[in-house]
Design a protein around this motif. Structure first.
Motif, PDB file in Angstrom:
ATOM      1  N   VAL A 149       0.830  -1.253  -0.227  1.00  0.00           N
ATOM      2  CA  VAL A 149       0.134   0.687  -0.358  1.00  0.00           C
ATOM      3  C   VAL A 149       1.137   0.882   0.157  1.00  0.00           C
ATOM      4  O   VAL A 149       0.282   2.830  -0.843  1.00  0.00           O
ATOM      5  CB  VAL A 149      -0.772  -0.114   1.356  1.00  0.00           C
ATOM      6  CG1 VAL A 149      -0.004   0.401   2.700  1.00  0.00           C
ATOM      7  CG2 VAL A 149      -1.845   1.085   1.009  1.00  0.00           C
ATOM      8  N   VAL A 150       1.990   1.228   0.949  1.00  0.00           N
ATOM      9  CA  VAL A 150       3.155   2.523   1.188  1.00  0.00           C
ATOM     10  C   VAL A 150       3.732   2.527  -1.035  1.00  0.00           C
ATOM     11  O   VAL A 150       3.755   4.010  -0.876  1.00  0.00           O
ATOM     12  CB  VAL A 150       3.784   2.459   1.709  1.00  0.00           C
ATOM     13  CG1 VAL A 150       4.605   3.134   1.667  1.00  0.00           C
ATOM     14  CG2 VAL A 150       3.472   2.016   3.433  1.00  0.00           C
ATOM     15  N   SER A 151       3.915   1.471  -1.378  1.00  0.00           N
ATOM     16  CA  SER A 151       4.638   1.917  -2.527  1.00  0.00           C
ATOM     17  C   SER A 151       3.434   1.931  -3.490  1.00  0.00           C
ATOM     18  O   SER A 151       4.144   2.974  -5.061  1.00  0.00           O
ATOM     19  CB  SER A 151       4.952   0.421  -2.952  1.00  0.00           C
ATOM     20  OG  SER A 151       4.045  -0.617  -2.569  1.00  0.00           O
ATOM     21  N   LEU A 152       2.059   1.496  -3.670  1.00  0.00           N
ATOM     22  CA  LEU A 152       1.203   2.120  -4.140  1.00  0.00           C
ATOM     23  C   LEU A 152       0.884   4.003  -4.320  1.00  0.00           C
ATOM     24  O   LEU A 152       0.750   4.586  -5.352  1.00  0.00           O
ATOM     25  CB  LEU A 152      -0.364   1.721  -3.639  1.00  0.00           C
ATOM     26  CG  LEU A 152      -1.221   1.622  -5.077  1.00  0.00           C
ATOM     27  CD1 LEU A 152      -0.937   1.576  -6.213  1.00  0.00           C
ATOM     28  CD2 LEU A 152      -2.513   0.666  -4.855  1.00  0.00           C
ATOM     29  N   ALA A 153       0.845   3.846  -2.868  1.00  0.00           N
ATOM     30  CA  ALA A 153       0.633   5.627  -2.425  1.00  0.00           C
ATOM     31  C   ALA A 153       2.017   6.652  -3.824  1.00  0.00           C
ATOM     32  O   ALA A 153       2.070   7.128  -4.396  1.00  0.00           O
ATOM     33  CB  ALA A 153       1.008   5.770  -0.968  1.00  0.00           C
ATOM     34  N   ALA A 171      -2.311   4.225   3.738  1.00  0.00           N
ATOM     35  CA  ALA A 171      -1.126   3.443   4.361  1.00  0.00           C
ATOM     36  C   ALA A 171      -1.176   3.356   5.494  1.00  0.00           C
ATOM     37  O   ALA A 171      -0.244   3.157   6.264  1.00  0.00           O
ATOM     38  CB  ALA A 171      -0.129   3.609   3.275  1.00  0.00           C
ATOM     39  N   VAL A 172      -1.051   5.227   5.967  1.00  0.00           N
ATOM     40  CA  VAL A 172      -0.695   5.775   7.757  1.00  0.00           C
ATOM     41  C   VAL A 172      -1.804   4.362   8.256  1.00  0.00           C
ATOM     42  O   VAL A 172      -1.684   4.405   9.529  1.00  0.00           O
ATOM     43  CB  VAL A 172      -1.650   6.986   7.058  1.00  0.00           C
ATOM     44  CG1 VAL A 172      -1.236   7.211   8.793  1.00  0.00           C
ATOM     45  CG2 VAL A 172      -0.393   7.910   6.757  1.00  0.00           C
ATOM     46  N   LEU A 173      -3.715   4.697   8.330  1.00  0.00           N
ATOM     47  CA  LEU A 173      -4.327   4.176   8.896  1.00  0.00           C
ATOM     48  C   LEU A 173      -3.237   2.545   8.622  1.00  0.00           C
ATOM     49  O   LEU A 173      -4.065   1.410  10.060  1.00  0.00           O
ATOM     50  CB  LEU A 173      -4.830   3.777   7.953  1.00  0.00           C
ATOM     51  CG  LEU A 173      -6.560   5.419   7.989  1.00  0.00           C
ATOM     52  CD1 LEU A 173      -7.775   4.912   7.655  1.00  0.00           C
ATOM     53  CD2 LEU A 173      -6.694   5.664   9.819  1.00  0.00           C
ATOM     54  N   GLN A 174      -2.744   1.852   7.479  1.00  0.00           N
ATOM     55  CA  GLN A 174      -3.085   0.505   8.008  1.00  0.00           C
ATOM     56  C   GLN A 174      -1.120  -0.108   8.729  1.00  0.00           C
ATOM     57  O   GLN A 174      -1.412  -1.204   9.453  1.00  0.00           O
ATOM     58  CB  GLN A 174      -2.299  -0.337   6.808  1.00  0.00           C
ATOM     59  CG  GLN A 174      -1.823  -1.779   6.319  1.00  0.00           C
ATOM     60  CD  GLN A 174      -2.063  -2.210   5.049  1.00  0.00           C
ATOM     61  OE1 GLN A 174      -1.095  -3.511   4.919  1.00  0.00           O
ATOM     62  NE2 GLN A 174      -3.576  -2.388   4.207  1.00  0.00           N
ATOM     63  N   ALA A 175      -0.201   1.397   8.844  1.00  0.00           N
ATOM     64  CA  ALA A 175       0.150   1.285   9.609  1.00  0.00           C
ATOM     65  C   ALA A 175       0.321   1.364  10.880  1.00  0.00           C
ATOM     66  O   ALA A 175       0.860   0.821  12.036  1.00  0.00           O
ATOM     67  CB  ALA A 175       1.626   2.150   8.671  1.00  0.00           C
ATOM     68  N   LEU A 176      -0.678   2.031  11.688  1.00  0.00           N
ATOM     69  CA  LEU A 176      -1.520   2.258  12.606  1.00  0.00           C
ATOM     70  C   LEU A 176      -1.142   1.208  12.514  1.00  0.00           C
ATOM     71  O   LEU A 176      -1.480   0.732  14.107  1.00  0.00           O
ATOM     72  CB  LEU A 176      -1.842   3.266  12.675  1.00  0.00           C
ATOM     73  CG  LEU A 176      -1.251   4.942  12.450  1.00  0.00           C
ATOM     74  CD1 LEU A 176      -2.733   5.789  12.278  1.00  0.00           C
ATOM     75  CD2 LEU A 176      -0.734   5.016  13.646  1.00  0.00           C
ATOM     76  N   VAL A 210      -6.576  -3.642   5.386  1.00  0.00           N
ATOM     77  CA  VAL A 210      -5.990  -4.471   4.160  1.00  0.00           C
ATOM     78  C   VAL A 210      -6.726  -5.163   2.493  1.00  0.00           C
ATOM     79  O   VAL A 210      -6.675  -4.785   1.825  1.00  0.00           O
ATOM     80  CB  VAL A 210      -5.441  -6.552   4.408  1.00  0.00           C
ATOM     81  CG1 VAL A 210      -5.333  -6.939   3.354  1.00  0.00           C
ATOM     82  CG2 VAL A 210      -4.493  -6.148   5.584  1.00  0.00           C
ATOM     83  N   ALA A 211      -7.971  -4.986   3.357  1.00  0.00           N
ATOM     84  CA  ALA A 211      -9.085  -5.216   2.163  1.00  0.00           C
ATOM     85  C   ALA A 211      -9.091  -4.010   1.655  1.00  0.00           C
ATOM     86  O   ALA A 211      -9.303  -3.906   0.039  1.00  0.00           O
ATOM     87  CB  ALA A 211     -10.812  -5.477   3.207  1.00  0.00           C
ATOM     88  N   LEU A 212      -9.627  -2.518   1.833  1.00  0.00           N
ATOM     89  CA  LEU A 212      -9.450  -1.758   1.251  1.00  0.00           C
ATOM     90  C   LEU A 212      -8.057  -1.340  -0.254  1.00  0.00           C
ATOM     91  O   LEU A 212      -8.960  -0.699  -0.908  1.00  0.00           O
ATOM     92  CB  LEU A 212      -9.626  -0.038   2.316  1.00  0.00           C
ATOM     93  CG  LEU A 212     -10.798  -0.366   3.101  1.00  0.00           C
ATOM     94  CD1 LEU A 212     -10.744   1.267   3.719  1.00  0.00           C
ATOM     95  CD2 LEU A 212     -11.528  -0.102   1.705  1.00  0.00           C
ATOM     96  N   TRP A 213      -7.005  -1.620   0.616  1.00  0.00           N
ATOM     97  CA  TRP A 213      -5.995  -1.931  -0.359  1.00  0.00           C
ATOM     98  C   TRP A 213      -6.061  -2.594  -1.541  1.00  0.00           C
ATOM     99  O   TRP A 213      -5.626  -2.102  -2.293  1.00  0.00           O
ATOM    100  CB  TRP A 213      -4.444  -2.200   0.771  1.00  0.00           C
ATOM    101  CG  TRP A 213      -3.263  -2.989  -0.843  1.00  0.00           C
ATOM    102  CD1 TRP A 213      -2.708  -2.185  -1.400  1.00  0.00           C
ATOM    103  CD2 TRP A 213      -3.127  -4.201  -0.315  1.00  0.00           C
ATOM    104  NE1 TRP A 213      -2.077  -2.457  -1.453  1.00  0.00           N
ATOM    105  CE2 TRP A 213      -2.161  -4.044  -1.336  1.00  0.00           C
ATOM    106  CE3 TRP A 213      -3.245  -4.949   0.938  1.00  0.00           C
ATOM    107  CZ2 TRP A 213      -0.547  -4.962  -1.610  1.00  0.00           C
ATOM    108  CZ3 TRP A 213      -1.991  -6.586   0.350  1.00  0.00           C
ATOM    109  CH2 TRP A 213      -0.901  -6.106  -0.804  1.00  0.00           C
TER     110      TRP A 213
END
Length: 237
Positions: A149-153, A171-176, A210-213
């Protein structure tokens, strides 16, 4: 499929696979509405021997295959740019799907491949089928999804796609969520006297990201469509 006896694939098949995988990884929500699902942190995901628990295990295995398919089509038929960031995103997705598939084949009471807390506590308490490999694989899935997700952003930002803001927030939400889940795994690594860990709020929140990614990767046209060309590949029947 054409009359020549070949299956023809293009980038749209990859997009469909990514969206379908996102739906599969959201199926845990069904236990809230189904009779006997239990809701809250107790339910089918806390009991992999239940009918719905077995269904979710099979669903996640199918979802992992869809993720690998989407990543493979993204790598071969997706957009090409001068930088390698699209490839990084696809490879991260491939690693996530592969690790999730391997996790679905391992024994134990942890239904969700990213549930590192369950794997950690099950190992500490000597639950049947629990191995150190499960914690490692669960950690790999979490980190691979985050890299994806980070590389996609970053890719969408460099491509001038206005959707990069949404992907960056995701990406921030998934990182948290990933940090919280990994911290929980460390906290429960000594066990609490109960076998395994019910899928709680943190693990569910991470599954949502993950699903949102996966959904975002499938919906956004930028990472897939090659300008001015229609790319297709075929596989002999």
């Amino acid at each position: 499929m054409s009359y020549s006896g070949h299956w023809h694939w293009d980038y749209r098949d990859g997009r469909v696979a990514a969206v379908a995988a996102a739906i599969v990884y959201s199926m845990w929500t069904l236990e809230i509405v189904l009779p006997g699902g239990g809701g809250g942190v107790q339910g089918a995901l806390a009991d992999p021997d239940s009918a719905f628990g077995r269904f979710l295990d099979s669903a996640h295995r199918t979802g992992s295959i869809l993720v690998v398919l989407a990543a493979g089509l993204g790598l071969t038929l997706g957009a090409r740019e001068t930088n390698r960031r699209p490839a990084v995103s696809w490879w991260a997705m491939a690693v996530f799907g592969t690790a999730s598939f391997v996790a679905s084949l391992l024994p134990g009471r942890c239904v969700v491949s990213t549930d590192v807390a369950c794997a950690s506590e099950s190992l500490a308490e000597g639950v049947g089928g629990a191995t150190a490999a499960q914690s490692v694989i669960a950690t790999v899935t979490i980190l691979a999804a985050l890299v994806g997700v980070v590389s996609l952003a970053v890719n969408r930002r460099r491509a001038g796609d206005s959707a990069w803001v949404w992907v960056a927030v995701l990406a921030v939400l998934q990182a948290l969520a990933a940090v919280a889940v990994l911290a929980l795994a460390v906290r429960v690594s000594g066990g609490d006297g109960n076998p395994g860990v019910a899928l709680g709020f943190l693990e569910r929140a991470h599954l949502v990201t993950v699903a949102l990614w996966l959904l975002t990767a499938g919906v956004l046209p930028g990472p897939w469509k090659r300008a001015g060309t229609a790319h297709r590949t075929s596989v002999s029947r």
